[in-house]
Design a protein around this motif. Sequence first.
Motif, PDB file in Angstrom:
ATOM      1  N   LYS A  63       0.849  -1.237  -0.004  1.00  0.00           N
ATOM      2  CA  LYS A  63      -0.079  -0.025   0.135  1.00  0.00           C
ATOM      3  C   LYS A  63       0.657   1.082  -0.032  1.00  0.00           C
ATOM      4  CE  LYS A  63      -3.954  -2.119   2.424  1.00  0.00           C
ATOM      5  NZ  LYS A  63      -4.713  -2.106   3.263  1.00  0.00           N
ATOM      6  N   TYR A  64       0.695   2.288  -0.654  1.00  0.00           N
ATOM      7  CA  TYR A  64       1.066   3.582  -0.787  1.00  0.00           C
ATOM      8  C   TYR A  64       0.054   4.736  -0.329  1.00  0.00           C
ATOM      9  CZ  TYR A  64       3.481   7.517  -2.778  1.00  0.00           C
ATOM     10  OH  TYR A  64       4.265   8.906  -2.912  1.00  0.00           O
ATOM     11  N   ASN A  65       0.386   5.092   0.692  1.00  0.00           N
ATOM     12  CA  ASN A  65      -0.652   6.071   1.386  1.00  0.00           C
ATOM     13  C   ASN A  65      -1.980   5.395   1.543  1.00  0.00           C
ATOM     14  OD1 ASN A  65       1.516   8.001   1.887  1.00  0.00           O
ATOM     15  ND2 ASN A  65       1.022   9.185   0.017  1.00  0.00           N
ATOM     16  N   LYS A  66      -1.947   4.205   2.151  1.00  0.00           N
ATOM     17  CA  LYS A  66      -3.200   3.330   2.235  1.00  0.00           C
ATOM     18  C   LYS A  66      -3.768   3.111   1.010  1.00  0.00           C
ATOM     19  CE  LYS A  66      -3.994   5.556   6.792  1.00  0.00           C
ATOM     20  NZ  LYS A  66      -5.013   6.066   7.525  1.00  0.00           N
ATOM     21  N   LYS A  67      -3.387   3.363  -0.201  1.00  0.00           N
ATOM     22  CA  LYS A  67      -3.979   2.850  -1.322  1.00  0.00           C
ATOM     23  C   LYS A  67      -3.396   1.439  -1.807  1.00  0.00           C
ATOM     24  CE  LYS A  67      -4.682   3.565  -6.153  1.00  0.00           C
ATOM     25  NZ  LYS A  67      -4.312   4.751  -7.328  1.00  0.00           N
ATOM     26  N   ASP A  68      -4.093   0.702  -1.967  1.00  0.00           N
ATOM     27  CA  ASP A  68      -3.539  -0.832  -2.306  1.00  0.00           C
ATOM     28  C   ASP A  68      -3.090  -0.681  -3.773  1.00  0.00           C
ATOM     29  OD1 ASP A  68      -2.872  -3.633  -2.836  1.00  0.00           O
ATOM     30  OD2 ASP A  68      -4.618  -4.286  -1.846  1.00  0.00           O
ATOM     31  N   ILE A  69      -1.708  -1.027  -4.013  1.00  0.00           N
ATOM     32  CA  ILE A  69      -1.356  -0.844  -5.400  1.00  0.00           C
ATOM     33  C   ILE A  69      -0.988  -2.150  -6.022  1.00  0.00           C
ATOM     34  CG2 ILE A  69      -0.370   1.428  -5.235  1.00  0.00           C
ATOM     35  CD1 ILE A  69       2.292   0.442  -4.509  1.00  0.00           C
ATOM     36  N   THR A  70      -1.196  -3.374  -5.204  1.00  0.00           N
ATOM     37  CA  THR A  70      -0.771  -4.667  -5.333  1.00  0.00           C
ATOM     38  C   THR A  70      -1.396  -5.222  -6.771  1.00  0.00           C
ATOM     39  OG1 THR A  70      -0.654  -5.077  -3.119  1.00  0.00           O
ATOM     40  CG2 THR A  70      -0.541  -6.925  -4.538  1.00  0.00           C
ATOM     41  N   LYS A  71      -2.692  -4.846  -7.085  1.00  0.00           N
ATOM     42  CA  LYS A  71      -3.244  -5.594  -8.207  1.00  0.00           C
ATOM     43  C   LYS A  71      -3.468  -4.640  -9.439  1.00  0.00           C
ATOM     44  CE  LYS A  71      -4.125  -9.193  -5.462  1.00  0.00           C
ATOM     45  NZ  LYS A  71      -3.297 -10.314  -5.704  1.00  0.00           N
ATOM     46  N   LEU A  72      -2.732  -3.386  -9.590  1.00  0.00           N
ATOM     47  CA  LEU A  72      -2.875  -2.598 -10.455  1.00  0.00           C
ATOM     48  C   LEU A  72      -2.355  -3.084 -11.836  1.00  0.00           C
ATOM     49  CD1 LEU A  72      -1.507   0.929  -9.087  1.00  0.00           C
ATOM     50  CD2 LEU A  72      -3.927   0.135  -9.472  1.00  0.00           C
ATOM     51  N   SER A  73      -2.975  -2.984 -13.114  1.00  0.00           N
ATOM     52  CA  SER A  73      -2.352  -3.498 -14.285  1.00  0.00           C
ATOM     53  C   SER A  73      -0.919  -2.831 -14.485  1.00  0.00           C
ATOM     54  CB  SER A  73      -3.152  -3.097 -15.380  1.00  0.00           C
ATOM     55  OG  SER A  73      -3.310  -1.704 -15.608  1.00  0.00           O
ATOM     56  N   GLU A  74      -0.284  -3.377 -15.502  1.00  0.00           N
ATOM     57  CA  GLU A  74       0.816  -3.042 -15.752  1.00  0.00           C
ATOM     58  C   GLU A  74       1.001  -1.595 -16.415  1.00  0.00           C
ATOM     59  OE1 GLU A  74       4.600  -4.045 -18.745  1.00  0.00           O
ATOM     60  OE2 GLU A  74       3.123  -5.552 -18.255  1.00  0.00           O
ATOM     61  N   ALA A  75      -0.008  -1.126 -16.989  1.00  0.00           N
ATOM     62  CA  ALA A  75      -0.019   0.342 -17.435  1.00  0.00           C
ATOM     63  C   ALA A  75      -0.679   1.327 -16.283  1.00  0.00           C
ATOM     64  CB  ALA A  75      -1.384   0.432 -18.487  1.00  0.00           C
ATOM     65  N   LYS A  76      -1.212   0.933 -15.369  1.00  0.00           N
ATOM     66  CA  LYS A  76      -1.532   1.552 -14.215  1.00  0.00           C
ATOM     67  C   LYS A  76      -0.525   1.741 -13.231  1.00  0.00           C
ATOM     68  CE  LYS A  76      -5.897   2.799 -14.686  1.00  0.00           C
ATOM     69  NZ  LYS A  76      -6.150   4.340 -14.862  1.00  0.00           N
ATOM     70  N   ARG A  77       0.461   0.834 -13.247  1.00  0.00           N
ATOM     71  CA  ARG A  77       1.480   0.598 -12.259  1.00  0.00           C
ATOM     72  C   ARG A  77       2.811   1.529 -12.668  1.00  0.00           C
ATOM     73  NH1 ARG A  77       1.652  -4.991 -12.815  1.00  0.00           N
ATOM     74  NH2 ARG A  77       3.908  -4.793 -13.647  1.00  0.00           N
ATOM     75  N   ALA A  78       2.998   1.652 -14.277  1.00  0.00           N
ATOM     76  CA  ALA A  78       3.750   2.774 -14.955  1.00  0.00           C
ATOM     77  C   ALA A  78       3.277   3.910 -14.489  1.00  0.00           C
ATOM     78  CB  ALA A  78       3.844   2.201 -16.313  1.00  0.00           C
ATOM     79  N   GLU A  79       1.810   4.069 -14.647  1.00  0.00           N
ATOM     80  CA  GLU A  79       1.349   5.589 -14.327  1.00  0.00           C
ATOM     81  C   GLU A  79       1.563   5.908 -12.898  1.00  0.00           C
ATOM     82  OE1 GLU A  79      -3.003   7.714 -14.386  1.00  0.00           O
ATOM     83  OE2 GLU A  79      -2.702   6.100 -15.747  1.00  0.00           O
ATOM     84  N   PHE A  80       1.343   5.156 -12.029  1.00  0.00           N
ATOM     85  CA  PHE A  80       1.577   5.312 -10.536  1.00  0.00           C
ATOM     86  C   PHE A  80       2.911   5.669 -10.286  1.00  0.00           C
ATOM     87  CE2 PHE A  80       2.890   3.550  -6.521  1.00  0.00           C
ATOM     88  CZ  PHE A  80       2.040   4.401  -5.621  1.00  0.00           C
ATOM     89  N   ARG A  81       4.066   5.144 -10.940  1.00  0.00           N
ATOM     90  CA  ARG A  81       5.443   5.250 -10.760  1.00  0.00           C
ATOM     91  C   ARG A  81       5.802   6.676 -10.962  1.00  0.00           C
ATOM     92  NH1 ARG A  81       6.005  -0.023 -12.496  1.00  0.00           N
ATOM     93  NH2 ARG A  81       6.869   0.660 -14.486  1.00  0.00           N
TER      94      ARG A  81
END
Length: 120
Positions: A63-81
């Motif tokens: 979790k990043y600031n209480k948001k679960d980032i574990t199940k994000l798609s590859e595209a969403k993970r890239a956007e998140f980073r």
Amino acid sequence: MITAKNIMKIYGAGETACTALNDVSLIIGDNDIIAITGQSGSGKSTLINVLSTLDTPTEGTVKYNKKDITKLSEAKRAEFRLKNYCVNAVCGDYADKCRCRFCLRGCVLGIHQEVLENCF
């Protein structure tokens, strides 16, 4: 804040399965400075990759600031980073060429600072 709970990372399957991380839990506060050390093959790079969303855990949550980032798609993970993380891996230093140093830090207000300023 980064919170990892019960992280497992297994590569392969069956008889060839290799457990890189086994039930790792940790909390990294907003202003914390941490060092991840260990022998070669102990899972340091795997842990950095999972915490930074470059890889996903086999089990557990990040979790990043209480948001679960574990199940994000590859595209969403890239956007998140892009929006949230600066991930810096610095292998070697001027004093000792045999060491690897890693820095994982959140970017504050999108302002990127030099790796050496933050890590060394």
